[in-house]
Design a protein around this motif. Structure first.
Motif, PDB file in Angstrom:
ATOM      1  N   ASN A 292      20.884  33.689  36.760  1.00  0.00           N
ATOM      2  CA  ASN A 292      19.760  32.823  36.408  1.00  0.00           C
ATOM      3  C   ASN A 292      20.043  32.163  35.064  1.00  0.00           C
ATOM      4  O   ASN A 292      19.899  32.786  34.006  1.00  0.00           O
ATOM      5  CB  ASN A 292      18.477  33.642  36.356  1.00  0.00           C
ATOM      6  N   GLN A 293      20.430  30.891  35.108  1.00  0.00           N
ATOM      7  CA  GLN A 293      20.841  30.200  33.887  1.00  0.00           C
ATOM      8  C   GLN A 293      19.671  29.951  32.938  1.00  0.00           C
ATOM      9  O   GLN A 293      19.884  29.691  31.749  1.00  0.00           O
ATOM     10  CB  GLN A 293      21.514  28.868  34.249  1.00  0.00           C
ATOM     11  N   SER A 294      18.445  30.003  33.444  1.00  0.00           N
ATOM     12  CA  SER A 294      17.292  29.802  32.562  1.00  0.00           C
ATOM     13  C   SER A 294      16.967  31.050  31.747  1.00  0.00           C
ATOM     14  O   SER A 294      16.182  30.989  30.792  1.00  0.00           O
ATOM     15  CB  SER A 294      16.065  29.389  33.382  1.00  0.00           C
ATOM     16  N   GLU A 403      25.750  23.040  23.616  1.00  0.00           N
ATOM     17  CA  GLU A 403      24.766  22.802  24.666  1.00  0.00           C
ATOM     18  C   GLU A 403      25.444  22.957  26.024  1.00  0.00           C
ATOM     19  O   GLU A 403      26.674  22.874  26.137  1.00  0.00           O
ATOM     20  CB  GLU A 403      24.156  21.406  24.520  1.00  0.00           C
ATOM     21  N   VAL A 404      24.659  23.147  27.086  1.00  0.00           N
ATOM     22  CA  VAL A 404      25.222  23.417  28.412  1.00  0.00           C
ATOM     23  C   VAL A 404      25.962  22.202  28.949  1.00  0.00           C
ATOM     24  O   VAL A 404      25.437  21.088  28.973  1.00  0.00           O
ATOM     25  CB  VAL A 404      24.110  23.829  29.402  1.00  0.00           C
ATOM     26  N   GLY A 465      18.157  35.160  39.797  1.00  0.00           N
ATOM     27  CA  GLY A 465      17.265  34.033  39.999  1.00  0.00           C
ATOM     28  C   GLY A 465      16.806  33.941  41.439  1.00  0.00           C
ATOM     29  O   GLY A 465      16.839  34.910  42.196  1.00  0.00           O
ATOM     30  N   SER A 466      16.370  32.767  41.840  1.00  0.00           N
ATOM     31  CA  SER A 466      15.893  32.563  43.212  1.00  0.00           C
ATOM     32  C   SER A 466      17.029  32.030  44.081  1.00  0.00           C
ATOM     33  O   SER A 466      18.078  31.637  43.593  1.00  0.00           O
ATOM     34  CB  SER A 466      14.725  31.569  43.219  1.00  0.00           C
ATOM     35  N   GLY A 467      16.774  32.014  45.394  1.00  0.00           N
ATOM     36  CA  GLY A 467      17.742  31.427  46.312  1.00  0.00           C
ATOM     37  C   GLY A 467      18.826  32.379  46.772  1.00  0.00           C
ATOM     38  O   GLY A 467      19.825  31.943  47.338  1.00  0.00           O
ATOM     39  N   ILE A 468      18.648  33.665  46.555  1.00  0.00           N
ATOM     40  CA  ILE A 468      19.616  34.650  47.003  1.00  0.00           C
ATOM     41  C   ILE A 468      18.976  35.486  48.107  1.00  0.00           C
ATOM     42  O   ILE A 468      17.891  36.031  47.942  1.00  0.00           O
ATOM     43  CB  ILE A 468      20.064  35.575  45.844  1.00  0.00           C
ATOM     44  N   ILE A 469      19.644  35.579  49.235  1.00  0.00           N
ATOM     45  CA  ILE A 469      19.078  36.298  50.381  1.00  0.00           C
ATOM     46  C   ILE A 469      19.441  37.772  50.311  1.00  0.00           C
ATOM     47  O   ILE A 469      20.614  38.134  50.184  1.00  0.00           O
ATOM     48  CB  ILE A 469      19.585  35.689  51.701  1.00  0.00           C
ATOM     49  N   THR A 470      18.423  38.615  50.381  1.00  0.00           N
ATOM     50  CA  THR A 470      18.629  40.063  50.408  1.00  0.00           C
ATOM     51  C   THR A 470      18.413  40.615  51.811  1.00  0.00           C
ATOM     52  O   THR A 470      19.149  41.498  52.257  1.00  0.00           O
ATOM     53  CB  THR A 470      17.676  40.761  49.424  1.00  0.00           C
ATOM     54  N   TYR A 471      17.405  40.079  52.493  1.00  0.00           N
ATOM     55  CA  TYR A 471      17.070  40.555  53.841  1.00  0.00           C
ATOM     56  C   TYR A 471      17.045  39.371  54.808  1.00  0.00           C
ATOM     57  O   TYR A 471      16.611  38.272  54.450  1.00  0.00           O
ATOM     58  CB  TYR A 471      15.702  41.249  53.848  1.00  0.00           C
ATOM     59  N   LEU A 472      17.483  39.632  56.033  1.00  0.00           N
ATOM     60  CA  LEU A 472      17.505  38.606  57.071  1.00  0.00           C
ATOM     61  C   LEU A 472      16.852  39.149  58.333  1.00  0.00           C
ATOM     62  O   LEU A 472      17.132  40.280  58.757  1.00  0.00           O
ATOM     63  CB  LEU A 472      18.955  38.187  57.379  1.00  0.00           C
ATOM     64  N   HIS A 473      15.969  38.354  58.923  1.00  0.00           N
ATOM     65  CA  HIS A 473      15.338  38.703  60.193  1.00  0.00           C
ATOM     66  C   HIS A 473      15.449  37.507  61.131  1.00  0.00           C
ATOM     67  O   HIS A 473      14.933  36.421  60.826  1.00  0.00           O
ATOM     68  CB  HIS A 473      13.868  39.087  59.986  1.00  0.00           C
TER      69      HIS A 473
END
Length: 484
Positions: A292-294, A403-404, A465-473
């Motif tokens: 998570n870069q933020s 800076e980035v 951060g967001s956008g990472i899948i941990t569970y799949l159904h």
């Protein structure tokens, strides 16, 4: 006489003028009607299309009720308006309306070969015989309305529209659901092959058993189909006439990479999964996923516990052990070294710039030994705020603290040789730099003595951060559809 003739002439002239004006007006009206006709036709077509889209949106809602358990049977009335309506849910129709899902691990021997070819339908063909191949295909089918060169269809739980010169658009989203941790894919499979055309009203009948087939997790299909997901990437191939709409929809999801295979009418959606975190036996390599870069300090735990071999703990010496990560042109390495004391060095290099930043440990890494010298161990905490390193005189002028950008990362500092930083500051800075290119892998290397790798451990936890899948159904929901 002259006056009468003049008055009569004026009257004649007025009649002629009126006639000319009337003629010009009629011609103008004709020209306006000529140019307005296509516009009127377009407006009528647009109104017709909107009416069809609304009908399919209602169909979508009622189909969801049938498929997801609210009601096993649903009916939708549909105005044909001179078009044709087809249920495309048989073996032949499935050849251009289907989904393939592949669970992909970077440790597979065939990973690199397949990954380079992944951007086309059937890219997996030569790898299905591999013992660790994990994937499955399921048909979708569709209910489709055609009028001229316009098409609207219910497919895969969504409604899609295809217009001349306008490409494909999504009218109603599919049933895909992602909450930041779990991806749920109820795949609607259409069964049936009826058709209807003309101007009368039609009835679309949907029946469902309300018993979805579970495709994932399902170890009877593949032993790797478990939760949490046991892979590095999920790749979803959607083969459809409406593939461009599927691709546009997938791009709205968090952290997806989308490739369009125009030749095979396929949208290819790539999703990252959450790498292993926690405490586990010291590995020869380990992956760090998206950071998570933020978050200014996204790495929470990064610690090595090194245990000596029991028979020779007195000579326990982990000096020489390295862990090195490469990401694009960036290389980052930790090394344990020893002179009069055991200490850490950290070296960062960017080949695109041709410079190195080298840090040498000021403090000692303490080794704990048992009284009988049969046991010894040490803990290397790479997010410690108390362990200090010095910017080495062998370093180039610092180049990465800014800076980035593709080659720099905050904080924006000017670092002089001899300056002191905590190992935590270095870890956060350099690992965020590496993560700009995506996930990366640390590899164990070097020459070291008397370390029992089986009893040594790594503890790693971080903010992905967001956008990472941990569970799949994934489920397949059978829908029997007819039109009459």
């Amino acid at each position: 006489m002259k006056n009468n003739m003049i008055e009569g002439g004026t009257a004649v002239s007025s009649v002629v003028d009126v006639a000319i004006l009337l003629t010009i007006t009629l011609v103008s009206i004709g020209i306006m009607l000529l140019y307005m006709s296509p516009a009127i036709t377009d407006m009528q077509d647009m109104a017709k299309s909107q009416k069809v889209e609304q009908a399919f949106t209602v169909l979508d809602s009622r189909t969801s009720k049938a498929a997801l358990g609210e009601s096993p049977t649903q009916n939708t009335k549909f105005s044909m308006m001179g078009g044709n309506l087809r249920v495309l849910g048989d073996v032949g129709s499935y050849n251009d309306s289907r989904i393939m899902i592949i669970s992909l691990s970077e440790s597979s021997s065939w990973y690199d070969s397949f990954y380079q070819r992944r951007g086309v339908w059937n890219a997996w063909k030569n790898y299905q015989q591999e013992p660790d191949f994990a994937g499955f295909m399921t048909p979708m089918g569709k209910v489709q309305y055609n009028s001229g060169d316009r098409s609207i269809a219910y497919e895969g739980g969504g409604v899609w529209a295809k217009y001349p010169r306008g490409g494909t658009t999504m009218v109603s989203p599919p049933e895909f659901n992602y909450n930041g941790e779990t991806l749920t894919l109820p795949i609607m499979k259409i069964n049936g092959n009826t058709a209807l055309s003309g101007r009368t009203d039609a009835n679309i009948n949907i029946r469902s058993s309300n018993i979805p087939g579970i495709l994932y997790p399902n170890t009877s299909i593949n032993s790797n189909f478990i939760n949490p997901v046991n892979c590095d990437k999920l790749i979803i191939y959607i083969n459809s006439d409406f593939y461009e709409g599927w691709g546009q929809y997938a791009q709205t999801l968090t952290s997806t990479n989308v490739i369009l295979d125009h030749r095979n009418k396929t949208a290819i959606i790539e999703l990252d999964t959450k790498p292993q975190m926690g405490t586990f036996q010291l590995p020869s390599s380990f992956k760090v996923g998206k950071l998570n870069q933020s978050n200014p300090e996204p790495v929470y735990d990064f610690e090595f516990f090194l245990e000596a071999t029991e028979k020779d703990a007195a000579n326990f010496n982990p000096a020489g052990m390295t862990y090195t990560a490469t990401s694009g042109t960036k290389i980052f390495q930790y090394e344990l070294k020893k002179s009069s004391k055991l200490y850490i060095t950290a070296t960062y290099e960017d080949i695109s710039i041709g410079k190195k930043e080298i840090w040498t440990g000021v403090d000692e890494i303490v080794v704990t030994k048992g009284a009988n010298k049969k046991k010894a161990n040490t803990t290397v905490d790479l997010v410690s705020n108390t362990y200090k390193l010095e910017y080495d005189k062998k370093s180039d002028t610092e180049f990465s603290w800014d800076e980035v950008s593709p080659t720099t990362m905050t904080p924006n500092l000017t670092i002089s040789k001899g300056e002191i930083q905590s190992v935590n500051n270095l870890t956060q800075h350099y690992m965020k730099l590496l993560a700009l290119n995506g996930p990366f892998v640390f590899h164990l290397g070097g020459q070291y003595k008397h370390v029992d790798l089986g009893k040594s451990t790594l503890t790693l936890n971080y903010d992905s951060g967001s956008g990472i899948i941990t569970y799949l159904h994934v489920t397949r929901n059978e829908l029997n559809v007819t039109v009459n």
